[in-house]
Design a protein around this motif. Structure first.
Motif, short mmCIF file in Angstrom:
data_model
loop_
_atom_site.label_atom_id
_atom_site.label_comp_id
_atom_site.label_asym_id
_atom_site.label_seq_id
_atom_site.Cartn_x
_atom_site.Cartn_y
_atom_site.Cartn_z
N ASP A 76 -5.21 1.97 -4.31
CA ASP A 76 -6.62 1.63 -4.50
C ASP A 76 -6.92 1.68 -6.00
O ASP A 76 -6.67 2.69 -6.65
CB ASP A 76 -7.47 2.67 -3.75
CG ASP A 76 -8.96 2.40 -3.90
OD1 ASP A 76 -9.36 1.63 -4.80
OD2 ASP A 76 -9.73 2.99 -3.12
N HIS B 41 0.83 -1.20 0.00
CA HIS B 41 0.00 0.00 0.00
C HIS B 41 0.86 1.25 0.00
O HIS B 41 1.93 1.28 0.60
CB HIS B 41 -0.89 0.04 1.25
CG HIS B 41 -1.92 -1.04 1.25
ND1 HIS B 41 -3.10 -0.95 0.57
CD2 HIS B 41 -1.91 -2.26 1.83
CE1 HIS B 41 -3.78 -2.05 0.73
NE2 HIS B 41 -3.08 -2.86 1.49
N ASP C 127 -9.45 2.24 -7.49
CA ASP C 127 -10.39 3.32 -7.83
C ASP C 127 -9.83 4.71 -7.53
O ASP C 127 -10.58 5.69 -7.56
CB ASP C 127 -11.70 3.14 -7.04
CG ASP C 127 -12.42 1.86 -7.45
OD1 ASP C 127 -12.31 1.49 -8.65
OD2 ASP C 127 -13.06 1.24 -6.59
N VAL C 128 -8.53 4.80 -7.24
CA VAL C 128 -7.97 6.11 -6.89
C VAL C 128 -8.17 7.09 -8.06
O VAL C 128 -8.14 6.70 -9.23
CB VAL C 128 -6.45 5.97 -6.55
CG1 VAL C 128 -5.64 5.59 -7.79
CG2 VAL C 128 -5.92 7.26 -5.94
N GLU D 66 -5.31 6.94 -1.34
CA GLU D 66 -4.79 5.58 -1.27
C GLU D 66 -4.33 5.24 -2.69
O GLU D 66 -5.12 4.85 -3.56
CB GLU D 66 -5.91 4.64 -0.80
CG GLU D 66 -5.56 3.18 -0.78
CD GLU D 66 -4.58 2.78 0.33
OE1 GLU D 66 -4.71 3.31 1.45
OE2 GLU D 66 -3.68 1.97 0.06
N GLN E 215 0.06 5.41 0.68
CA GLN E 215 -0.90 6.48 0.99
C GLN E 215 -0.16 7.81 0.83
O GLN E 215 0.92 8.00 1.40
CB GLN E 215 -1.37 6.30 2.44
CG GLN E 215 -2.34 7.33 2.95
CD GLN E 215 -3.79 6.86 2.88
OE1 GLN E 215 -4.03 5.66 2.87
NE2 GLN E 215 -4.72 7.78 2.80
#
Ligand SMILES: Nc1ncnc2c1ncn2[C@@H]1O[C@H](COP(=O)(O)OP(=O)(O)OP(=O)(O)O)[C@@H](O)[C@H]1O
Ligand SMILES: [Mg+2]
Length: 263
Positions: free
Chosen positions: A80, A70, A82-83, A77, A72
């Motif tokens: 992610d 991950h 869907d970022v 995120e 951030q």
């Protein structure tokens, strides 16, 4: 004249990288990286060629997609699926070893084009912001020049002004001075130091140990896709504990081995 960008000075972002893995085919180049950059901190990333420093930076900016882990950045995120890539990229300014200026655009246009296209600023507003940032890097008088009319150091300063014109909350630098003639390196480092003093969050890949020593809040030494050692610059550069760090630093700080006896 004093445009909206003045009044919406961005907050500084933090970066949190957790168990990051990246492979190219069967070759794993990042093997579980954990790293944080606190808001307003400068972290210098050092390590031998091929250790994965650029790959790590490129994952933060989504120029590469990690296989696992991950990242951030501020409230994004990064990993992610869907970022909002556009929103993320607006948060992050990146400066590369090769300046990547648009050769057919003037210095000013290099600094306005993304403001107009991406941030939807009008031309006059974008121009004001660009000129403010060109002044900051000492090049307001070169606004109408083209990149090939500037020295490498000046082009790199334009690249910094261009990145700053997007009001980033985080700046990534990938060996910004390693393609420069020695006499222009200092000007670029001085601007980076000024940015650091102003509280910009910065993740900097560099071989400039004096810069890392003076400016970095933390230094991270990478080798073979892992973080080998990290700490303050005094700890990592001044008093490295790991043999790999010691070996790397002795080669970087004394590349010709002059004065090192074989006795
Ligand atoms: N697009 C790619 N495809 C395949 N392998 C790659 C790709 N990009 C990087 N690599 C490999 O990944 C490893 C790490 O490369 P990276 O560029 O991140 O290293 P680096 O630490 O930035 O090195 P340098 O100090 O030379 O810039 C290297 O072995 C490199 O050959
Ligand atoms: Mg690199």
């Amino acid at each position: 004249m004093s445009v909206a960008a003045e009044s919406t000075a961005p907050a500084h972002a933090s970066v949190t990288i957790t168990n990051l893995h990246k492979s190219y085919g069967s070759v794993e180049v990042l093997k579980g990286i954990n790293m944080t950059v606190e808001p307003g901190q400068v972290v210098c990333l050092i390590g031998p060629s091929g250790s994965g420093k650029s790959t790590l930076l490129r994952c933060v900016n989504m120029l590469e997609t990690p296989n696992q882990g991950h990242i951030q950045v501020a409230n994004h995120e990064v990993t992610d699926p869907d970022v909002d890539i556009n929103a993320l990229r607006q948060t992050i300014g990146m400066v590369f070893q090769q300046f990547n200026l648009f050769p057919h655009l003037s210095v000013l246009e290099n600094c306005t084009v993304a403001q107009i296209k991406v941030l939807k600023r009008d031309k006059a507003q974008a121009r004001d912001v660009a000129l403010k940032n060109l002044a900051k890097v000492g090049l307001a008088d070169k606004a109408d020049r083209f990149p090939d009319q500037l020295s490498g150091g000046q082009q790199q300063r334009v690249a910094i002004a261009r990145a700053l014109s997007m009001d980033p909350q985080l700046m990534l630098f990938d060996e910004p001075t390693s393609a420069l003639d020695p006499e222009t390196v200092g000007d670029v480092l001085a601007i980076m130091r000024e940015l650091a003093d102003e509280g910009m969050t910065m993740l900097v890949v560099t071989h400039e140990m004096a810069f890392a020593r003076d400016v970095a809040d933390r230094v991270v030494f990478m080798d073979g896709g892992v973080v080998v050692e990290e700490g303050t610059s005094d700890q990592v550069i001044g008093n490295p504990q790991q043999p790999r760090t010691q070996d790397f630093l002795s080669r970087v700080l004394n590349p010709t081995g002059v004065g090192l006896e074989e006795s």
